[in-house]
Enzyme design. Structure first.
Site, PDB file in Angstrom:
ATOM      1  N   LYS A  93     -45.906 -14.979   5.200  1.00  0.00           N
ATOM      2  CA  LYS A  93     -45.289 -14.028   6.122  1.00  0.00           C
ATOM      3  C   LYS A  93     -45.648 -12.607   5.671  1.00  0.00           C
ATOM      4  O   LYS A  93     -45.272 -12.189   4.576  1.00  0.00           O
ATOM      5  CB  LYS A  93     -43.776 -14.233   6.148  1.00  0.00           C
ATOM      6  CG  LYS A  93     -43.363 -15.595   6.677  1.00  0.00           C
ATOM      7  CD  LYS A  93     -41.897 -15.906   6.426  1.00  0.00           C
ATOM      8  CE  LYS A  93     -40.976 -14.976   7.169  1.00  0.00           C
ATOM      9  NZ  LYS A  93     -39.543 -15.328   6.926  1.00  0.00           N
TER      10      LYS A  93
ATOM     11  N   ARG B 202     -39.113 -24.416  13.819  1.00  0.00           N
ATOM     12  CA  ARG B 202     -38.926 -23.683  12.569  1.00  0.00           C
ATOM     13  C   ARG B 202     -37.525 -23.965  12.048  1.00  0.00           C
ATOM     14  O   ARG B 202     -36.538 -23.805  12.788  1.00  0.00           O
ATOM     15  CB  ARG B 202     -39.100 -22.189  12.816  1.00  0.00           C
ATOM     16  CG  ARG B 202     -38.675 -21.292  11.644  1.00  0.00           C
ATOM     17  CD  ARG B 202     -38.921 -19.839  11.982  1.00  0.00           C
ATOM     18  NE  ARG B 202     -38.412 -18.912  10.995  1.00  0.00           N
ATOM     19  CZ  ARG B 202     -37.346 -18.116  11.161  1.00  0.00           C
ATOM     20  NH1 ARG B 202     -36.658 -18.166  12.310  1.00  0.00           N
ATOM     21  NH2 ARG B 202     -36.958 -17.304  10.215  1.00  0.00           N
TER      22      ARG B 202
ATOM     23  N   ARG C 257     -30.432  -7.145  -0.542  1.00  0.00           N
ATOM     24  CA  ARG C 257     -29.371  -6.805   0.399  1.00  0.00           C
ATOM     25  C   ARG C 257     -28.240  -6.054  -0.291  1.00  0.00           C
ATOM     26  O   ARG C 257     -28.079  -6.134  -1.514  1.00  0.00           O
ATOM     27  CB  ARG C 257     -28.789  -8.074   1.048  1.00  0.00           C
ATOM     28  CG  ARG C 257     -29.789  -8.895   1.830  1.00  0.00           C
ATOM     29  CD  ARG C 257     -29.149 -10.158   2.410  1.00  0.00           C
ATOM     30  NE  ARG C 257     -30.115 -10.965   3.147  1.00  0.00           N
ATOM     31  CZ  ARG C 257     -30.459 -10.777   4.399  1.00  0.00           C
ATOM     32  NH1 ARG C 257     -29.894  -9.786   5.074  1.00  0.00           N
ATOM     33  NH2 ARG C 257     -31.353 -11.540   4.984  1.00  0.00           N
TER      34      ARG C 257
ATOM     35  N   THR D 218     -41.013 -12.279  15.685  1.00  0.00           N
ATOM     36  CA  THR D 218     -39.919 -11.302  15.640  1.00  0.00           C
ATOM     37  C   THR D 218     -39.718 -10.566  16.960  1.00  0.00           C
ATOM     38  O   THR D 218     -40.611  -9.851  17.429  1.00  0.00           O
ATOM     39  CB  THR D 218     -40.100 -10.254  14.519  1.00  0.00           C
ATOM     40  OG1 THR D 218     -40.516 -10.902  13.312  1.00  0.00           O
ATOM     41  CG2 THR D 218     -38.788  -9.524  14.277  1.00  0.00           C
TER      42      THR D 218
END
Length: 480
Positions: free
Chosen positions: A220, A33, A74, A278
């Site tokens: 995802k 990845r 963020r 994860t």
């Protein structure tokens, strides 16, 4: 015993040397990845080239998965690097604030539509839920909050709205440029972050094709909205990833196990690949061995039927990248040894619309009931071994293909192993003999073993699989 579940590992500063990549390949790496949240295009192009070089040296096709950054929702930066929030205090997320000078009272945000997306009563989770804010009011771009769960808060931490609902586009301008890089790399898989609906998946595919890329699209699942529209997203995707970080924050960690099982089950039922990701072995960032809880987590994902399990910081920045791959390999093998991992009722009552799909299903049904040692699928595109891989079985499926792109593509298919195989003859008996000889050469089968061969009448014709033949190794293979 061959491992059927595939291992995806993230490249980073800890794993970008030839020696470490070689060690990871030896330990069982199947797909790398490349995380486009970090580094630039030149970095990623160089890493992909190095992986392909080391794959060739090691004689093993390795897939390349590009992971797009997606929308950056963020906070900005603090003047002193971080602050400490206390329960009951007031804190403001201010879209107009200086992005470099956050204070104890307020901080800027990268996502300028935040003030439009939230209202009084919403719960905002920062830094993967380590800090929780309750929205009191929204005034002139200021999201004024009360601290519900305090703690340290540092620069650039993520923001989630509990229950989802932030409207940021899944494909950002940066992603559009990065898709061009993915096409240049000829990535086998391209993952989109935070898709909300099937339209996001379709757009990513369109942009990749327009850029000249051939890769499959990975969605995802990390937004609450994606769970609500799961069937449509799975149908539009080639692969879905259970991205448990942001997903757990949005839907609540207690909901994750059931949702993970639902996603994997749905993906398999719809002939879509599933990756579980994860914190699977996060302790191995610092430790040479995983915790028992991590071992159970990986094993349970395998028993759920996931096609692949993924390592993130464990290999990108951890101290023991190759050991993390080896640990995951060891756990997957043992989990696959359990009878539960070999049981399947997939599509047993389905009427098939395509001949090649029917041949794939018939092959697996026969293999599971006749004592076949191996399956040889002569394939152009990889579709036939993909369908075969949806059936839980301990029987290895060898994807025999001359195309390197197909070899790299099937690296993510559970229980499928790529084999470079050149065949130009239309003589079926000769083709069968060569396929069996290839498996004998690899030590997969020996005299007396049964092998099923699935192939098409027309050489070089994708989607043409229309024949299944059972042969015994060592016997003469007669023409069909």
């Amino acid at each position: 015993m061959l491992r059927r579940t595939k291992i995806v590992a993230t490249l980073g500063p800890a794993s970008e040397s030839k020696a470490v990549i070689d060690d990871m390949i030896e330990a069982g790496l199947d797909v790398v990845r490349l995380n486009f949240s970090h580094g630039n295009a030149e970095d990623h192009i160089a890493r992909a080239a190095l992986v392909r070089e080391r794959a060739a040296v090691n004689g093993r096709p390795i897939g390349v998965l590009v992971d797009l950054q997606g929308p950056k929702i963020r906070i900005d930066r603090f003047k002193d690097g971080k602050i400490e929030l206390v329960e009951g205090e007031q804190f403001v997320l201010d879209i107009h604030h200086d992005p470099l000078n956050g204070t104890q009272e307020r901080v800027g945000v990268t996502y300028k539509k935040l003030a439009d997306d939230v209202s009084r009563g919403d719960t905002l989770l920062l830094d993967d839920g380590r800090v929780t804010l309750w929205v009191e009011e929204v005034v002139d771009g200021e999201v004024r909050c009360q601290v519900v769960l305090g703690g340290a808060l540092s620069n650039n931490k993520g923001i989630n709205r509990q229950g989802g609902g932030l409207s940021a586009d899944a494909i950002t301008q940066k992603d559009r440029e990065d898709i061009k890089t993915a096409a240049k790399i000829q990535a086998d898989y391209v993952a989109i972050s935070f898709p909300r609906c099937a339209a996001d998946v379709n757009l990513a595919r369109q942009l990749l094709r327009e850029a000249g890329g051939h890769g499959s699209i990975v969605s995802k699942i990390e937004r609450a909205e994606a769970v609500d529209d799961l069937e449509a997203i799975v149908a539009a995707s080639d692969v879905v990833m259970v991205a448990r970080g942001d997903l757990g924050v949005e839907i609540g960690d207690a909901e994750l196990p059931a949702v993970q099982k639902k996603i994997i089950k749905m993906a398999r039922s719809m002939d879509t690949i599933a990756i579980t990701a994860t914190q699977m072995m996060e302790s191995m960032i610092e430790s040479p061995i995983p915790t028992r809880a991590e071992v159970f987590d990986v094993a349970n994902a395998v028993l759920d039927g996931t096609d692949a399990v993924m390592l993130s910081a464990e290999t990108a920045a951890g101290k023991y990248p190759a050991k993390a791959v080896a640990a995951m390999d060891r756990v997957c093998r043992r989990a696959e040894h359990q009878p539960l991992a070999k049981v399947s009722d997939h599509r047993i009552n389905t009427q098939f619309e395509r001949v090649d799909e029917a041949i794939a299903m018939a092959t697996m049904y026969t293999a599971n009931h006749v004592g076949v040692k191996a399956i040889a699928a002569l394939t152009e595109s990889g579709s036939t071994p993909l369908w075969m891989s949806r059936i839980s079985s301990g029987i290895p499926i060898y994807a025999l293909t001359p195309h390197i792109k197909t070899q790299q593509k099937v690296t993510l298919f559970r229980g499928v192993y790529p084999v470079k195989f050149e065949i130009s003859t239309t003589d079926h008996a000769l083709a069968n003999k060569k396929a069996v000889a290839e498996l004998v050469h690899r030590g997969v089968v020996r005299d007396g073993d049964l092998v099923i061969i699935a192939k098409g009448d027309l050489v070089g014709c994708g989607g043409g699989t229309n024949a299944m033949k059972i042969v015994r190794v060592g016997d003469m293979v007669e023409p069909q």
